[in-house]
Design a protein around this motif. Structure first.
Motif, PDB file in Angstrom:
ATOM      1  N   ARG A   6     140.751  77.586   4.311  1.00 41.63           N
ATOM      2  CA  ARG A   6     139.447  77.308   4.957  1.00 41.63           C
ATOM      3  C   ARG A   6     139.579  77.114   6.442  1.00 41.63           C
ATOM      4  O   ARG A   6     140.806  77.137   6.960  1.00 41.63           O
ATOM      5  CB  ARG A   6     138.883  75.905   4.434  1.00 41.63           C
ATOM      6  N   GLU A   7     138.522  77.340   7.021  1.00 39.52           N
ATOM      7  CA  GLU A   7     138.661  76.953   8.638  1.00 39.52           C
ATOM      8  C   GLU A   7     138.798  75.319   8.937  1.00 39.52           C
ATOM      9  O   GLU A   7     138.329  74.593   7.992  1.00 39.52           O
ATOM     10  CB  GLU A   7     137.226  77.606   9.207  1.00 39.52           C
ATOM     11  N   PRO A   8     139.561  75.075   9.793  1.00 36.97           N
ATOM     12  CA  PRO A   8     139.799  73.825  10.327  1.00 36.97           C
ATOM     13  C   PRO A   8     138.457  73.077  10.514  1.00 36.97           C
ATOM     14  O   PRO A   8     137.753  73.499  11.100  1.00 36.97           O
ATOM     15  CB  PRO A   8     140.694  73.693  11.121  1.00 36.97           C
ATOM     16  N   LEU A   9     138.303  71.659  10.037  1.00 42.09           N
ATOM     17  CA  LEU A   9     137.446  70.734  10.327  1.00 42.09           C
ATOM     18  C   LEU A   9     137.407  70.386  11.851  1.00 42.09           C
ATOM     19  O   LEU A   9     138.326  70.019  12.186  1.00 42.09           O
ATOM     20  CB  LEU A   9     137.248  69.779   9.232  1.00 42.09           C
TER      21      LEU A   9
END
Length: 152
Positions: A6-9
């Motif tokens: 996932r893309e970093p938050l």
């Protein structure tokens, strides 16, 4: 193709501001507690009060008993010294409302400069080893100091 991570938050700016605000509050709280503790613990002046008539009579009686026991030989000079030192320290504790039970003469000079007799008495209390030739003089000096500290 395999699934990717996932893309970093990324946090909003308000989260960083909240963190800085909480950290600032915590630092200010610690400083406030430290400053209030320092002010409450530091006593610059102790006053010496007089004892009530009942308390003075009690100390007169106890000192008289030590004197009589020493003169009749019921107790040794060392025992008289210990008893008088305990009476000096107990009466000074009552008169100053601070614990003098383990105080040194230099501490008494610093905390109670207006009562130099207490420092002399604590010096006498601390010097418990003396030759037998001067035992009578030491005990007489202790009796005088005990009367002055307790009753005087």
């Amino acid at each position: 193709m395999p699934p990717s991570l996932r893309e970093p938050l990324t946090h909003s700016n308000w989260v960083w501001l909240l963190g800085v605000a909480l950290l600032t509050v915590a630092i200010l709280w610690v400083l406030g507690v430290y400053i209030s503790y320092r002010k409450s613990r530091v006593m610059t002046k102790f006053e010496v009060r007089s004892l009530s008539q009942v308390q003075r009579e009690r100390y007169r009686r106890l000192i008289g008993e030590v004197e009589q026991d020493y003169q009749t030989g019921a107790i040794s000079a060392r025992e008289a010294h210990l008893a008088l030192a305990a009476l000096i320290r107990a009466s000074a504790t009552e008169r100053t409302r601070m614990s003098v039970e383990s105080a040194t003469a230099s501490e008494a000079r610093t905390l109670l400069p207006s009562w130099p007799l207490l420092a002399d008495a604590l010096d006498w209390c601390a010097d418990g080893s003396f030759p037998l030739e001067i035992a009578d003089e030491r005990v007489e000096r202790g009796i005088w100091l005990a009367r002055e500290v307790a009753v005087g």
